[in-house]
Scaffold this active site. Structure first.
Site, mmCIF file in Angstrom:
data_model
loop_
_atom_site.group_PDB
_atom_site.id
_atom_site.type_symbol
_atom_site.label_atom_id
_atom_site.label_comp_id
_atom_site.label_asym_id
_atom_site.label_seq_id
_atom_site.Cartn_x
_atom_site.Cartn_y
_atom_site.Cartn_z
ATOM 1 N N ALA B 65 0.851 -1.181 0.000
ATOM 2 C CA ALA B 65 0.000 0.000 0.000
ATOM 3 C C ALA B 65 0.895 1.242 0.000
ATOM 4 O O ALA B 65 1.497 1.576 1.015
ATOM 5 C CB ALA B 65 -0.915 0.003 1.225
ATOM 6 N N GLU B 66 0.985 1.885 -1.143
ATOM 7 C CA GLU B 66 1.969 2.957 -1.310
ATOM 8 C C GLU B 66 1.643 4.190 -0.469
ATOM 9 O O GLU B 66 2.540 4.856 0.040
ATOM 10 C CB GLU B 66 2.088 3.337 -2.793
ATOM 11 C CG GLU B 66 2.693 2.239 -3.677
ATOM 12 C CD GLU B 66 1.721 1.119 -4.017
ATOM 13 O OE1 GLU B 66 0.507 1.274 -3.745
ATOM 14 O OE2 GLU B 66 2.171 0.079 -4.546
ATOM 15 N N PHE B 89 7.583 0.728 -8.734
ATOM 16 C CA PHE B 89 7.669 1.256 -10.091
ATOM 17 C C PHE B 89 7.061 2.652 -10.086
ATOM 18 O O PHE B 89 6.151 2.933 -9.288
ATOM 19 C CB PHE B 89 6.888 0.375 -11.090
ATOM 20 C CG PHE B 89 7.582 -0.902 -11.468
ATOM 21 C CD1 PHE B 89 8.412 -0.964 -12.590
ATOM 22 C CD2 PHE B 89 7.405 -2.047 -10.709
ATOM 23 C CE1 PHE B 89 9.044 -2.143 -12.926
ATOM 24 C CE2 PHE B 89 8.043 -3.229 -11.046
ATOM 25 C CZ PHE B 89 8.867 -3.286 -12.161
ATOM 26 N N ASP B 90 7.509 3.490 -11.025
ATOM 27 C CA ASP B 90 6.980 4.846 -11.140
ATOM 28 C C ASP B 90 5.454 4.872 -11.147
ATOM 29 O O ASP B 90 4.815 5.625 -10.414
ATOM 30 C CB ASP B 90 7.524 5.543 -12.398
ATOM 31 C CG ASP B 90 7.762 4.567 -13.544
ATOM 32 O OD1 ASP B 90 7.063 3.531 -13.600
ATOM 33 O OD2 ASP B 90 8.650 4.830 -14.365
ATOM 34 N N HIS B 135 4.210 -0.249 -16.026
ATOM 35 C CA HIS B 135 5.527 -0.445 -15.419
ATOM 36 C C HIS B 135 6.521 0.627 -15.841
ATOM 37 O O HIS B 135 7.661 0.623 -15.391
ATOM 38 C CB HIS B 135 6.075 -1.836 -15.756
ATOM 39 C CG HIS B 135 5.436 -2.921 -14.960
ATOM 40 N ND1 HIS B 135 4.145 -3.349 -15.204
ATOM 41 C CD2 HIS B 135 5.882 -3.650 -13.907
ATOM 42 C CE1 HIS B 135 3.844 -4.308 -14.345
ATOM 43 N NE2 HIS B 135 4.879 -4.502 -13.541
#
Lengths: 357, 332
Positions: B65-66, B89-90, B135
């Site tokens: 969970a970013e 990843f961005d 990605h």
């Protein structure tokens, strides 16, 4: 434990049947708590008055929720942290922050008004639930450092719909972070009623999904709130991890002065909650116990009036800082670009001054 | 170039790993966390071995969970730690966007400097790895457009080491954009070199005729273009911006004034981009030195076309040289 309502005092100030009076917080603590309720109510009323006078930009009042505000602050120790929202001014005041500083943000300033590190009170948070993961971080860092700090994180019923509520509860549980989450379920998120926020049997019931013990408590009963929150704080401090507490309460007034509650709820509904006022029942209990009389009541009112006078005096001035300060804190060292822009604004202000001469 | 203190050739991933290790050794407030950064060592192996070396309290996996990762880092920074967190990843960082914009960027300002957040958000970014949908992205403009964030992107392994050390030491939050196509490229790194200050660009190649201004994954491409131009008789210089925020107007403009011609090269879609900001700044500050309008060679304004058609999106040597050819040489 999460589906039954925890209550100690009923609306008339009587000890609820089945509750052992010996389990109530000590009378001296409840008397202090009552004084804090009186001050909190006065603070709410004073702040609302300042809005009407144009001296505050806006005020989201916690009128009717003062027991939550007082309990959340008073169960904390000196080194514990409080994470308030914009509706939790009274909790911050109860915690001991200068009420004038507390109102800085709502007066329209660009900063929170007090020193969060010195006061152990995070800036009052506006974007819903976003402060909850911060509370987990402060708590987890404390644990890694071997400190016994506990963090009290506040939010409302609307905030439980946000993703950050979920993420914070989940992180706290996984890391056994010493956080107490207090949800003040005041039944409305601006105009949207609880039924549109959640179909869960209660908001406390959500704790099950995270493996977080949860408790549903009468949010207008200071005795029950203090007992439940103090136990949760103690559990967190001794390594037992987080607790979710749902306080069943009601937002007596509109969302803010800018809101018109008559568009989404009727007066009958509000009227049903008025007798459940947290001050009334505690006053009745303390009076019956013989520790609160007219003289003491007057003394408390005097304390509240002094606070209100301090707030009025503090909000009389312009209070606006030097505009160049807008550039000063963005980075520890302003970037070349910010220095350039700061100089531009300074030149404009100088030119304005000269033109006005 | 001095060779006395160079390491053997290491990859950019290893350079970053070494920076994390050295920072964790130097300062026990530095903690590393994110998704798969623990025993696995990260999907790009950037955090390889850190949990084994420093223990689970210093390098650990979190729930997936970013927003929670960034939010927790904010709280840990408030309470005296120096979190270095990884967005895998961005394009996976976007759930954390509100935390970054509303809190990471604003905390120092809204507390009048009382609460600074010394935290680093590492983001593997940009294309060139054949990543499938979601990605690859070039998200630098979002961060650069948000006041209160330092935004840094290394183009060499030495800078990956040095700039990350500088970022971890910074009192302010840093978005550290790692060009993921370079993770496994090998170079020598001098880990004893002075840590480069955040906010300084560097001239990678001197040139008299035109200046390529670029950063991150486009630096090697620009250098290859300059090499090709030299073979065709044009002396083209390359400036590596390194630090998007703060931006080094001085170094960039000095290089442009010396040549009078500039092309900005970046992978991100060009509209409202960092490349556009650079072109505008150069035009405002160097107008009377310019022989031609500043050109941009950027990605097209389309969703990232990974991976089969990716090569058409990314600025390549030919597209850069075409732009250089366009710089009104006939009039000089």
């Amino acid at each position: 434990m999460s589906d039954s309502l925890s209550r100690m005092l009923d609306e008339h100030g009587n000890v609820v049947e089945g509750v052992d009076p010996a389990t109530l917080p000590p009378l001296a603590d409840l008397l202090d708590g009552y004084r804090a309720l009186v001050v909190a109510r006065r603070f709410n009323d004073q702040a609302s008055a300042l809005v009407r006078q144009g001296r505050l930009a806006v005020y989201p009042s916690s009128h009717g929720q003062e027991a939550c505000q007082v309990a959340a602050a008073t169960v904390l120790g000196e080194h514990d942290w409080l994470f308030p929202t914009y509706r939790d001014c009274a909790a911050v005041v109860t915690r001991g922050v200068d009420p004038v500083e507390v109102l800085t943000l709502l007066a329209g300033e660009w900063h929170c008004g007090y020193d969060p590190v010195a006061t152990r009170v995070a800036p009052q948070c506006t974007p819903l639930a976003t402060q909850l993961p911060h509370a987990v971080g402060v708590a987890h860092a404390a644990r890694l450092k071997g400190e016994d700090t506990v963090v009290m994180a506040l939010c409302g019923d609307g905030a439980t719909s946000e993703g950050d509520f979920h993420e914070a509860l989940n992180f706290a549980a996984v890391f056994r972070a010493p956080v107490v989450f207090l949800v003040q379920n005041n039944k409305y998120a601006i105009s949207v009623p609880l039924a549109r926020q959640s179909a869960a049997p209660s908001l406390a019931a959500k704790g099950v999904g995270y493996g977080v013990p949860a408790e549903l408590v009468d949010g207008n009963d200071l005795a029950a709130l203090t007992s439940v929150l103090a136990a949760a704080v103690e559990r967190a401090r001794s390594g037992g991890g987080p607790t979710l507490v749902e306080a069943d309460t009601y937002r007596i007034q509109a969302h803010t002065n800018a809101d018109d509650a008559s568009r989404y709820r009727n007066d009958d509904e509000v009227a049903k909650w008025l007798p459940r006022d947290p001050l009334l029942r505690l006053k009745a209990y303390l009076t019956a116990q013989g520790v609160l009389d007219a003289e003491r009541e007057a003394a408390f009112a005097q304390v509240a009036e002094e606070m209100a006078a301090h707030v009025r005096a503090g909000s009389a001035g312009e209070g606006t800082a030097d505009p160049s300060e807008l550039f000063r804190h963005v980075f520890a060292e302003p970037t070349p670009q910010l220095r350039e822009q700061s100089e531009l604004l300074a030149a404009e202000l100088t030119a304005d001054l000269e033109a006005a001469r | 170039m001095s060779t006395t203190t160079l390491t053997p050739k290491i990859t950019m991933a290893q350079a970053i790993n070494t920076a994390l290790r050295d920072a964790m050794t130097a300062d026990d407030r530095v903690v590393v966390f994110g998704e798969d950064v623990g025993p696995l060592g990260g999907v790009f192996r950037v955090t390889d071995g850190l949990t084994a070396s420093f223990g689970e309290d210093r390098c650990f996996d979190t729930p997936l969970a970013e927003s929670g990762i960034v939010g927790m880092a904010i709280g840990m920074a408030m309470n005296g730690m120096r979190p270095v967190i990884e967005m895998q990843f961005d394009a996976f960082a976007f759930p954390a966007f509100e935390q970054i914009v509303s809190h990471v960027a604003k905390m120092a300002n809204r507390t009048r400097g009382k609460v600074r957040l010394p935290m680093v958000i590492r983001v593997p970014y940009a294309g060139g790895v054949g990543g499938v949908e979601h990605h690859c992205d070039s998200s630098e403009a979002y961060y650069a457009h948000t006041p209160g964030l330092l935004v840094v992107t290394p183009a060499t392994n030495a800078d990956a080491y040095g700039l990350l050390r500088a970022a971890i030491d910074s009192p302010d939050p840093v978005i550290f954009l790692e060009p993921k196509k370079q993770y496994f490229s090998k170079e020598e790194v001098d880990v004893t070199a002075p840590v480069p200050p955040i906010g300084r660009a560097v001239v990678r190649r001197e040139g008299r005729d035109a200046t390529l201004i670029t950063y991150g994954p486009s630096v090697p491409v620009a250098l290859a273009a300059a090499e090709q131009a030299a073979a065709e008789g044009r002396d083209v210089g390359v400036v590596d911006v390194r630090s998007i925020v703060p931006f080094d107007d001085e170094t960039v403009c000095a290089a442009v004034r010396a040549t009078g011609r500039a092309v900005v090269v970046a992978e991100a879609p060009g509209f409202a981009s960092v490349a556009s900001e650079i072109a505008a700044r150069v035009t405002e500050r160097c107008f009377h030195h310019l022989e031609a309008p500043v050109r941009r060679v950027t990605g097209f304004d389309i969703p990232f076309p990974a991976p089969k058609l990716e090569r058409h999106q990314l600025p390549g040597v030919d597209r850069i040289l075409d732009a250089v050819d366009d710089l009104q040489w006939e009039e000089s």
